[in-house]
Design an enzyme around this catalytic site. Structure first.
Site, PDB file in Angstrom:
ATOM      1  N   ASN A   1      31.665  55.219 111.825  1.00  0.00           N
ATOM      2  CA  ASN A   1      30.510  54.478 112.328  1.00  0.00           C
ATOM      3  C   ASN A   1      29.805  53.719 111.213  1.00  0.00           C
ATOM      4  OD1 ASN A   1      31.145  55.544 114.755  1.00  0.00           O
ATOM      5  ND2 ASN A   1      29.532  57.086 114.767  1.00  0.00           N
TER       6      ASN A   1
ATOM      7  N   HIS B   1      34.143  52.530 107.358  1.00  0.00           N
ATOM      8  CA  HIS B   1      34.179  51.139 107.804  1.00  0.00           C
ATOM      9  C   HIS B   1      32.926  50.355 107.431  1.00  0.00           C
ATOM     10  CE1 HIS B   1      37.337  52.479 110.993  1.00  0.00           C
ATOM     11  NE2 HIS B   1      37.869  52.276 109.811  1.00  0.00           N
TER      12      HIS B   1
ATOM     13  N   THR C   1      36.073  60.022 118.801  1.00  0.00           N
ATOM     14  CA  THR C   1      36.904  58.894 118.364  1.00  0.00           C
ATOM     15  C   THR C   1      38.196  58.863 119.161  1.00  0.00           C
ATOM     16  OG1 THR C   1      38.213  57.942 116.549  1.00  0.00           O
ATOM     17  CG2 THR C   1      37.643  60.271 116.351  1.00  0.00           C
TER      18      THR C   1
HETATM   19  P1  NAD Z   1      36.318  54.209 120.325  1.00  0.00           P
HETATM   20  O1  NAD Z   1      35.346  53.469 121.165  1.00  0.00           O
HETATM   21  O2  NAD Z   1      37.692  53.693 120.186  1.00  0.00           O
HETATM   22  O3  NAD Z   1      36.415  55.675 120.936  1.00  0.00           O
HETATM   23  C1  NAD Z   1      35.242  56.337 121.355  1.00  0.00           C
HETATM   24  C2  NAD Z   1      35.594  57.748 121.733  1.00  0.00           C
HETATM   25  O4  NAD Z   1      34.369  58.402 121.997  1.00  0.00           O
HETATM   26  C3  NAD Z   1      36.488  57.866 122.973  1.00  0.00           C
HETATM   27  O5  NAD Z   1      37.514  58.806 122.737  1.00  0.00           O
HETATM   28  C4  NAD Z   1      35.504  58.361 124.035  1.00  0.00           C
HETATM   29  O6  NAD Z   1      36.123  59.200 124.994  1.00  0.00           O
HETATM   30  C5  NAD Z   1      34.514  59.125 123.189  1.00  0.00           C
HETATM   31  N1  NAD Z   1      33.182  59.251 123.771  1.00  0.00           N
HETATM   32  C6  NAD Z   1      32.546  58.420 124.636  1.00  0.00           C
HETATM   33  N2  NAD Z   1      31.329  58.901 124.926  1.00  0.00           N
HETATM   34  C7  NAD Z   1      31.191  60.053 124.210  1.00  0.00           C
HETATM   35  C8  NAD Z   1      30.162  61.011 124.083  1.00  0.00           C
HETATM   36  N3  NAD Z   1      29.010  60.903 124.730  1.00  0.00           N
HETATM   37  N4  NAD Z   1      30.369  62.081 123.269  1.00  0.00           N
HETATM   38  C9  NAD Z   1      31.539  62.218 122.598  1.00  0.00           C
HETATM   39  N5  NAD Z   1      32.552  61.352 122.681  1.00  0.00           N
HETATM   40  C10 NAD Z   1      32.377  60.276 123.477  1.00  0.00           C
HETATM   41  O7  NAD Z   1      35.627  54.430 118.910  1.00  0.00           O
HETATM   42  P2  NAD Z   1      36.232  54.782 117.466  1.00  0.00           P
HETATM   43  O8  NAD Z   1      37.441  55.645 117.642  1.00  0.00           O
HETATM   44  O9  NAD Z   1      35.100  55.260 116.636  1.00  0.00           O
HETATM   45  O10 NAD Z   1      36.738  53.397 116.882  1.00  0.00           O
HETATM   46  C11 NAD Z   1      35.908  52.304 117.008  1.00  0.00           C
HETATM   47  C12 NAD Z   1      35.638  51.472 115.770  1.00  0.00           C
HETATM   48  O11 NAD Z   1      34.481  50.657 116.070  1.00  0.00           O
HETATM   49  C13 NAD Z   1      35.265  52.268 114.578  1.00  0.00           C
HETATM   50  O12 NAD Z   1      35.970  51.731 113.540  1.00  0.00           O
HETATM   51  C14 NAD Z   1      33.783  52.038 114.331  1.00  0.00           C
HETATM   52  O13 NAD Z   1      33.583  51.591 113.008  1.00  0.00           O
HETATM   53  C15 NAD Z   1      33.392  50.903 115.210  1.00  0.00           C
HETATM   54  N6  NAD Z   1      32.163  51.196 116.015  1.00  0.00           N
HETATM   55  C16 NAD Z   1      31.088  51.824 115.427  1.00  0.00           C
HETATM   56  C17 NAD Z   1      29.948  52.117 116.174  1.00  0.00           C
HETATM   57  C18 NAD Z   1      28.777  52.801 115.496  1.00  0.00           C
HETATM   58  O14 NAD Z   1      28.597  52.640 114.297  1.00  0.00           O
HETATM   59  N7  NAD Z   1      27.971  53.607 116.206  1.00  0.00           N
HETATM   60  C19 NAD Z   1      29.899  51.785 117.530  1.00  0.00           C
HETATM   61  C20 NAD Z   1      31.024  51.116 118.097  1.00  0.00           C
HETATM   62  C21 NAD Z   1      32.147  50.835 117.309  1.00  0.00           C
END
Ligand code: NAD
Length: 231
Positions: A90, A107, A173
């Site tokens: 994140n 990231h 994730t």
């Molecule tokens: P992803 O969106 O690919 O996967 C999200 C995962 O979280 C899924 O498996 C989903 O089932 C799960 N999920 C959804 N709601 C949830 C909850 N309430 N509690 C627990 N799990 C839950 O995300 P990723 O695998 O982190 O990859 C995305 C990329 O995008 C990363 O590289 C990240 O840097 C970036 N990103 C970051 C943020 C942030 O900083 N908060 C937000 C969006 C994307």
């Protein structure tokens, strides 16, 4: 001094979902509304830097307005009993604001910027970034974000953190984004492994125990179990 077990947490967008920050790939996720090729690659930056800066300025506003949730908060208590290392995909600062002291951002960080020609010096971002805003070296400032297709400079450090851990917890994730996803398989044979996610994640056969549900509900449950069992 007590020899604490090494506990590593790999977090993704799901841990911040209940803080109001959209995930990446879920239905209704952030990226449904954007084409990553238009906003999150170096080619996008070259083509339309204003669009890229606007996109990340909006992300920053969202992060600043968000608060850590119970999942971020409950992880802090583990530091009393374990040698805790958080590796997060994140770009938000919710682990730090909850009080976790050892956080590696794979990231990048939305609250920092850097020169387009030097990725090792970062600057805090207090206001929106704009085209024409220069770093001290005279080059345009960009968000301190690892874009798709770019190398992940913290990856070697992350692998060495995971390699000898006693406990590995993966939270929220989809394990779709590489090389970060490879960390799930980088620990040793005898590591105790847990995953917290509402979705079915294909790691059972790798020996992960699945706490299936939202992070704000399931992470405190897992933390209590670990604190009681030190396992
Ligand atoms: P992803 O969106 O690919 O996967 C999200 C995962 O979280 C899924 O498996 C989903 O089932 C799960 N999920 C959804 N709601 C949830 C909850 N309430 N509690 C627990 N799990 C839950 O995300 P990723 O695998 O982190 O990859 C995305 C990329 O995008 C990363 O590289 C990240 O840097 C970036 N990103 C970051 C943020 C942030 O900083 N908060 C937000 C969006 C994307």
């Amino acid at each position: 001094m007590e020899n604490k077990k090494k506990l590593v947490i790999l977090s993704g967008a799901g841990i911040s979902a209940e803080s109001g920050i959209k995930t990446f790939r879920d239905t209704g996720g952030l990226w449904e509304n954007y084409d990553i090729h238009e906003v999150a690659t170096f080619e996008a930056w070259q083509k339309n830097p204003k669009l890229v800066l606007d996109f990340y300025n909006a992300r920053r506003h969202q992060v600043v307005a968000a608060e850590p949730n119970l999942a971020h908060h409950s992880l802090v208590a583990l530091e009393k009993s374990f040698d805790v290392h958080i590796i997060t995909q994140n770009i938000d600062d919710l682990h730090e604001r909850a009080g976790s002291s050892n956080v590696l951002h794979l990231h990048g960080e939305i609250l920092k910027s850097r020169s387009i020609s030097n990725d090792s010096v970062t600057f805090p971002v207090d206001e929106d970034l704009y085209v024409g805003q220069l770093a001290p070296d005279g080059q345009q400032l960009r968000p301190h974000i690892v874009w798709f297709g770019e190398a992940v400079p913290a990856m070697d450090e992350a692998i060495s953190i995971v390699r000898d851990c006693d406990i590995l917890i993966i939270i929220g994730t989809s394990l779709n984004v590489y090389p970060a996803a490879g960390l799930a398989y980088a620990c040793g044979e005898f590591t105790n492994k847990f995953i917290v996610d509402p979705s079915t994640v294909p790691l059972h056969e790798k020996g992960f125990i699945h706490y299936q549900g939202s992070a704000a509900k399931e992470v405190p449950t897992l933390v209590n179990y670990l604190l009681q069992n030190k396992a």
